[in-house]
Design a protein around this motif. Structure first.
Motif, PDB file in Angstrom:
ATOM      1  N   GLU A   1       0.847  -1.188   0.000  1.00 54.44           N
ATOM      2  CA  GLU A   1       0.000   0.000   0.000  1.00 54.44           C
ATOM      3  C   GLU A   1       0.888   1.245   0.000  1.00 54.44           C
ATOM      4  OE1 GLU A   1      -1.750  -3.475   0.988  1.00 54.44           O
ATOM      5  OE2 GLU A   1      -0.466  -2.495   2.509  1.00 54.44           O
ATOM      6  N   LEU A   2       0.729   2.079  -1.009  1.00 56.19           N
ATOM      7  CA  LEU A   2       1.547   3.274  -1.151  1.00 56.19           C
ATOM      8  C   LEU A   2       0.665   4.515  -1.268  1.00 56.19           C
ATOM      9  CD1 LEU A   2       4.146   1.939  -3.756  1.00 56.19           C
ATOM     10  CD2 LEU A   2       4.400   2.040  -1.268  1.00 56.19           C
ATOM     11  N   GLY A   3       1.237   5.675  -0.955  1.00 55.23           N
ATOM     12  CA  GLY A   3       0.512   6.927  -1.061  1.00 55.23           C
ATOM     13  C   GLY A   3       1.459   8.100  -1.099  1.00 55.23           C
ATOM     14  N   THR A   4       0.930   9.309  -0.915  1.00 53.72           N
ATOM     15  CA  THR A   4       1.758  10.511  -0.971  1.00 53.72           C
ATOM     16  C   THR A   4       1.548  11.441   0.212  1.00 53.72           C
ATOM     17  OG1 THR A   4       0.118  11.798  -2.217  1.00 53.72           O
ATOM     18  CG2 THR A   4       1.695  10.481  -3.506  1.00 53.72           C
TER      19      THR A   4
ATOM     20  N   ILE B   1       7.744   8.003  -8.830  1.00 52.97           N
ATOM     21  CA  ILE B   1       8.600   7.066  -8.095  1.00 52.97           C
ATOM     22  C   ILE B   1       7.748   5.989  -7.429  1.00 52.97           C
ATOM     23  CG2 ILE B   1      10.111   6.810  -6.084  1.00 52.97           C
ATOM     24  CD1 ILE B   1      11.337   9.520  -6.794  1.00 52.97           C
ATOM     25  N   MET B   2       6.648   6.397  -6.811  1.00 54.37           N
ATOM     26  CA  MET B   2       5.812   5.421  -6.108  1.00 54.37           C
ATOM     27  C   MET B   2       5.177   4.423  -7.078  1.00 54.37           C
ATOM     28  SD  MET B   2       6.498   6.211  -3.111  1.00 54.37           S
ATOM     29  CE  MET B   2       5.583   5.989  -1.610  1.00 54.37           C
ATOM     30  N   THR B   3       4.701   4.883  -8.220  1.00 56.86           N
ATOM     31  CA  THR B   3       4.129   3.943  -9.180  1.00 56.86           C
ATOM     32  C   THR B   3       5.210   3.064  -9.804  1.00 56.86           C
ATOM     33  OG1 THR B   3       4.146   5.672 -10.916  1.00 56.86           O
ATOM     34  CG2 THR B   3       2.093   5.331  -9.702  1.00 56.86           C
ATOM     35  N   GLU B   4       6.426   3.597  -9.938  1.00 54.94           N
ATOM     36  CA  GLU B   4       7.528   2.765 -10.431  1.00 54.94           C
ATOM     37  C   GLU B   4       7.867   1.679  -9.407  1.00 54.94           C
ATOM     38  OE1 GLU B   4      10.577   1.434 -13.057  1.00 54.94           O
ATOM     39  OE2 GLU B   4       8.868   2.784 -13.357  1.00 54.94           O
ATOM     40  N   LEU B   5       7.791   2.004  -8.130  1.00 57.33           N
ATOM     41  CA  LEU B   5       7.999   0.987  -7.100  1.00 57.33           C
ATOM     42  C   LEU B   5       6.919  -0.089  -7.175  1.00 57.33           C
ATOM     43  CD1 LEU B   5       9.047   3.234  -4.068  1.00 57.33           C
ATOM     44  CD2 LEU B   5      10.482   1.531  -5.217  1.00 57.33           C
ATOM     45  N   MET B   6       5.692   0.324  -7.462  1.00 55.31           N
ATOM     46  CA  MET B   6       4.617  -0.663  -7.653  1.00 55.31           C
ATOM     47  C   MET B   6       4.953  -1.595  -8.804  1.00 55.31           C
ATOM     48  SD  MET B   6       1.121   1.573  -7.255  1.00 55.31           S
ATOM     49  CE  MET B   6       0.029   0.169  -7.430  1.00 55.31           C
ATOM     50  N   VAL B   7       5.431  -1.024  -9.909  1.00 54.08           N
ATOM     51  CA  VAL B   7       5.780  -1.827 -11.081  1.00 54.08           C
ATOM     52  C   VAL B   7       6.888  -2.823 -10.725  1.00 54.08           C
ATOM     53  CG1 VAL B   7       6.769  -1.763 -13.403  1.00 54.08           C
ATOM     54  CG2 VAL B   7       5.019  -0.101 -12.750  1.00 54.08           C
ATOM     55  N   LEU B   8       7.919  -2.363 -10.025  1.00 53.35           N
ATOM     56  CA  LEU B   8       9.007  -3.259  -9.636  1.00 53.35           C
ATOM     57  C   LEU B   8       8.497  -4.383  -8.740  1.00 53.35           C
ATOM     58  CD1 LEU B   8      11.898  -0.729  -8.891  1.00 53.35           C
ATOM     59  CD2 LEU B   8      11.715  -2.269 -10.858  1.00 53.35           C
ATOM     60  N   ALA B   9       7.598  -4.054  -7.826  1.00 53.31           N
ATOM     61  CA  ALA B   9       7.060  -5.067  -6.917  1.00 53.31           C
ATOM     62  C   ALA B   9       6.259  -6.117  -7.668  1.00 53.31           C
ATOM     63  CB  ALA B   9       6.194  -4.400  -5.852  1.00 53.31           C
ATOM     64  N   LEU B  10       5.460  -5.683  -8.644  1.00 51.59           N
ATOM     65  CA  LEU B  10       4.664  -6.624  -9.433  1.00 51.59           C
ATOM     66  C   LEU B  10       5.536  -7.407 -10.401  1.00 51.59           C
ATOM     67  CD1 LEU B  10       1.652  -4.252 -10.240  1.00 51.59           C
ATOM     68  CD2 LEU B  10       1.727  -6.035  -8.498  1.00 51.59           C
ATOM     69  N   TRP B  11       6.497  -6.729 -11.005  1.00 51.61           N
ATOM     70  CA  TRP B  11       7.400  -7.350 -11.982  1.00 51.61           C
ATOM     71  C   TRP B  11       8.193  -8.486 -11.334  1.00 51.61           C
ATOM     72  CZ3 TRP B  11      11.704  -3.906 -14.609  1.00 51.61           C
ATOM     73  CH2 TRP B  11      12.364  -4.647 -15.619  1.00 51.61           C
ATOM     74  N   SER B  12       8.696  -8.226 -10.127  1.00 47.38           N
ATOM     75  CA  SER B  12       9.515  -9.216  -9.436  1.00 47.38           C
ATOM     76  C   SER B  12       8.670 -10.240  -8.696  1.00 47.38           C
ATOM     77  CB  SER B  12      10.452  -8.519  -8.444  1.00 47.38           C
ATOM     78  OG  SER B  12       9.705  -7.830  -7.450  1.00 47.38           O
TER      79      SER B  12
ATOM     80  N   VAL C   1      -0.538  -7.884  -5.354  1.00 54.12           N
ATOM     81  CA  VAL C   1      -1.640  -6.981  -5.020  1.00 54.12           C
ATOM     82  C   VAL C   1      -1.060  -5.683  -4.480  1.00 54.12           C
ATOM     83  CG1 VAL C   1      -3.734  -6.665  -3.653  1.00 54.12           C
ATOM     84  CG2 VAL C   1      -3.078  -8.972  -4.408  1.00 54.12           C
ATOM     85  N   SER C   2      -1.425  -4.558  -5.091  1.00 58.03           N
ATOM     86  CA  SER C   2      -0.897  -3.282  -4.624  1.00 58.03           C
ATOM     87  C   SER C   2      -1.923  -2.183  -4.843  1.00 58.03           C
ATOM     88  CB  SER C   2       0.402  -2.932  -5.368  1.00 58.03           C
ATOM     89  OG  SER C   2       0.991  -1.762  -4.823  1.00 58.03           O
ATOM     90  N   SER C   3      -1.885  -1.178  -3.971  1.00 55.57           N
ATOM     91  CA  SER C   3      -2.770  -0.015  -4.118  1.00 55.57           C
ATOM     92  C   SER C   3      -1.955   1.257  -3.944  1.00 55.57           C
ATOM     93  CB  SER C   3      -3.907  -0.069  -3.094  1.00 55.57           C
ATOM     94  OG  SER C   3      -3.407  -0.020  -1.775  1.00 55.57           O
ATOM     95  N   PHE C   4      -2.478   2.340  -4.514  1.00 58.92           N
ATOM     96  CA  PHE C   4      -1.792   3.628  -4.447  1.00 58.92           C
ATOM     97  C   PHE C   4      -2.823   4.735  -4.361  1.00 58.92           C
ATOM     98  CE2 PHE C   4      -0.004   7.342  -6.859  1.00 58.92           C
ATOM     99  CZ  PHE C   4       0.898   7.744  -5.888  1.00 58.92           C
ATOM    100  N   MET C   5      -2.645   5.630  -3.383  1.00 55.72           N
ATOM    101  CA  MET C   5      -3.505   6.800  -3.241  1.00 55.72           C
ATOM    102  C   MET C   5      -2.742   8.031  -3.712  1.00 55.72           C
ATOM    103  SD  MET C   5      -5.405   6.104   0.446  1.00 55.72           S
ATOM    104  CE  MET C   5      -6.629   7.410   0.172  1.00 55.72           C
ATOM    105  N   PHE C   6      -3.208   8.648  -4.801  1.00 56.51           N
ATOM    106  CA  PHE C   6      -2.583   9.879  -5.279  1.00 56.51           C
ATOM    107  C   PHE C   6      -2.652  10.970  -4.220  1.00 56.51           C
ATOM    108  CE2 PHE C   6      -3.215   8.013  -9.532  1.00 56.51           C
ATOM    109  CZ  PHE C   6      -2.004   8.330 -10.115  1.00 56.51           C
ATOM    110  N   GLY C   7      -3.642  10.909  -3.375  1.00 62.82           N
ATOM    111  CA  GLY C   7      -3.783  11.861  -2.286  1.00 62.82           C
ATOM    112  C   GLY C   7      -4.877  11.384  -1.360  1.00 62.82           C
ATOM    113  N   ASN C   8      -4.910  11.944  -0.163  1.00 66.71           N
ATOM    114  CA  ASN C   8      -5.971  11.592   0.772  1.00 66.71           C
ATOM    115  C   ASN C   8      -7.307  12.153   0.295  1.00 66.71           C
ATOM    116  OD1 ASN C   8      -4.133  10.336   2.438  1.00 66.71           O
ATOM    117  ND2 ASN C   8      -4.002  12.018   3.908  1.00 66.71           N
ATOM    118  N   ASP C   9      -8.354  11.558   0.788  1.00 67.12           N
ATOM    119  CA  ASP C   9      -9.688  12.104   0.598  1.00 67.12           C
ATOM    120  C   ASP C   9      -9.711  13.556   1.084  1.00 67.12           C
ATOM    121  OD1 ASP C   9     -12.420  12.260   0.235  1.00 67.12           O
ATOM    122  OD2 ASP C   9     -12.911  11.140   2.035  1.00 67.12           O
ATOM    123  N   VAL C  10     -10.399  14.426   0.366  1.00 66.70           N
ATOM    124  CA  VAL C  10     -10.550  15.835   0.697  1.00 66.70           C
ATOM    125  C   VAL C  10      -9.218  16.586   0.659  1.00 66.70           C
ATOM    126  CG1 VAL C  10     -11.858  17.430   2.174  1.00 66.70           C
ATOM    127  CG2 VAL C  10     -12.322  15.016   2.341  1.00 66.70           C
TER     128      VAL C  10
END
Length: 468
Positions: A150-153, A306-317, A322-331
């Motif tokens: 689980e990743l976010g910003t 960078i965070m989405t590239e880390l997701m790609v590396l995690a899935l690739w390897s 299963v991975s999720s990413f929040m571009f930003g918090n709600d509100v």
């Protein structure tokens, strides 16, 4: 037969490059697959990623024209044109459980659960269900190093939104391991990188390993392996290692920029644990500053890339499936003035009240999010696996739990899925479902394609028709 004769050995699928303080899971190589399955899509697992966009979309510029294969991408979705044949654009879906409650929180908290969150102003948060990504992780994540990622910003939001009397804790979570156990997003790129590739030790050994690139740490093991691989596998391994190093370089660069801005000494910079804490604290400070519409201290585009590239590396390897990413918090009211023609914060602009100028700014912010999604798809489609690509063997959903941010509309939510799921999804189409079709039917369909079939989910009793 010639190929079989040239195949000298087979590697276990769970193979790693190791060194003092580092462990790199390897991507899929030909040497890992049974000879008879060579090139077959079925020999690759389906990976699932879910990208959350806060604050909805400009509704009149989102929906494509035309249905089925005869569709044209809308202005907001136009950056996905090069991936048109990899897409399922879905119209008509809704999460009925989010109709109750005001504002955003009930929509975001229940986006992946299909449930209605418990209204509270305290810390006793409850989604009243497990999220679909965690259901998948419990089924298909047992054989991977990380069941999910689980990743976010932005840091976890705190306090009470007195406008609607919900705790802001709901703003920061889309993944729920259990009804009352949300999984927080890792927002620090270095910590996320280390979680994937470093082994945390202590003392002098830890300091020595942290000061070196992970590729330096596994270099001897990598050289031994390359001596045994065929030419195609050598190229795949080189591509993977270079991708890991490139992300590492970019993380180092972002850290150095922060160190310079904070007037940190070189000795402090070498203390990476302290720097990690400073980065996270500064991200939190940046978030608070952005609430006042000041310019962010971090390059938000680079942070997300960078965070989405880390997701790609995690899935690739296959470190996780299963991975999720929040571009930003709600509100989130992140300042988007770094975009031409945008002046102010995201949440404020999403409450456009029909103003033409704000609608234009809102659309530019939406389009920026789509561009980041397209960039991730670029990377996945460039990674070869057998006769296909990483994207061919994945499902990457992108969307928001509300349609129009001004109205907080939970009907006909914006959602796109890219990737063919090993042939389980028929892409290159705009699928228009009857109004009121459960969003959870899509989640059921994705779970089925990932190998985590369920008999029902939320308000859905069957997978969404027309996916395959």
């Amino acid at each position: 037969m010639a190929h079989i004769q040239s195949q000298r050995w087979l590697m276990p699928r769970r193979s790693f490059l190791r060194g003092a303080g580092a462990t790199l899971a390897l991507p899929f190589l030909d040497a890992m697959r049974p000879l008879l399955a060579q090139g077959a899509a079925a020999s690759f697992p389906v990976r699932m990623a879910l990208l959350y966009m806060p604050n909805g979309v400009r509704a009149d510029r989102w929906t494509p024209q035309g249905e089925g294969a005869a569709f044209e991408l809308s202005p907001v979705l136009a950056p996905l044109q090069r991936h048109r044949e990899d897409l399922l654009v879905l119209t008509g879906l809704q999460n009925k459980a989010s109709f109750t409650g005001d504002g955003h929180y009930v929509k975001t908290g229940g986006w992946l659960t299909g449930t209605t969150i418990t209204k509270t102003t305290g810390s006793d948060i409850n989604a009243n269900g497990i999220s679909m990504d965690q259901l998948a992780a419990s089924r298909i994540g047992k054989g991977t190093r990380l069941p999910s990622l689980e990743l976010g910003t932005e840091p976890v939001a705190h306090g009470i939104d007195t406008n609607v009397n919900y705790t802001r804790l709901y703003a920061s979570h889309i993944s729920w391991k259990t009804s009352n156990v949300p999984l927080p997003c890792e927002i620090n790129p270095r910590v996320a990188f280390d979680r994937l590739f470093r082994e945390r030790s202590s003392g002098a050994e830890k300091q020595a390993s942290d000061d070196r690139s992970v590729l330096d740490l596994v270099n001897a093991d990598a050289k031994r392996l390359q001596g045994r691989l065929g030419s195609e596998d050598k190229q795949k391994l080189d591509q993977y290692l270079e991708s890991v190093r490139e992300v590492e370089r970019r993380i180092e660069q972002e850290a150095r920029v922060l160190a310079a801005r904070e007037n940190l000494s070189l000795d402090f910079f070498k203390n990476l644990d302290a720097l990690d804490q400073r980065i996270t604290a500064a991200m939190g400070k940046a978030s608070r500053e952005e609430e006042m519409n000041s310019r962010p201290r971090f390059d938000h585009t680079e942070h997300c890339r960078i965070m989405t590239e880390l997701m790609v590396l995690a899935l690739w390897s296959d470190t996780t499936r299963v991975s999720s990413f929040m571009f930003g918090n709600d509100v989130t009211n992140r300042n988007f003035s770094f975009l031409d023609g945008v002046h102010g914060g995201h949440h404020e602009i999403s409450h456009h009240s029909g103003d033409a100028g704000k609608l234009d700014e809102y659309e530019r912010i939406n389009r920026w999010h789509v561009e980041q999604y397209a960039s991730m798809l670029d990377r996945m489609s460039a990674i070869k696996e057998g006769d296909g690509t990483l994207l061919d063997h994945s499902m990457v959903a992108f969307g928001s739990p509300i349609r129009d941010g001004n109205a907080h509309d939970p009907k006909n939510v914006p959602i796109v899925v890219a990737g063919k799921a090993n042939g389980g999804l028929k892409t290159g189409r705009h699928v228009v479902s009857p109004a009121g079709t459960p969003l959870c039917a899509l989640w059921m369909g994705m779970l089925e394609k990932a190998g985590a079939r369920v008999d029902s989910f939320g308000d859905a009793s069957a997978p969404l028709p027309g996916l395959a």
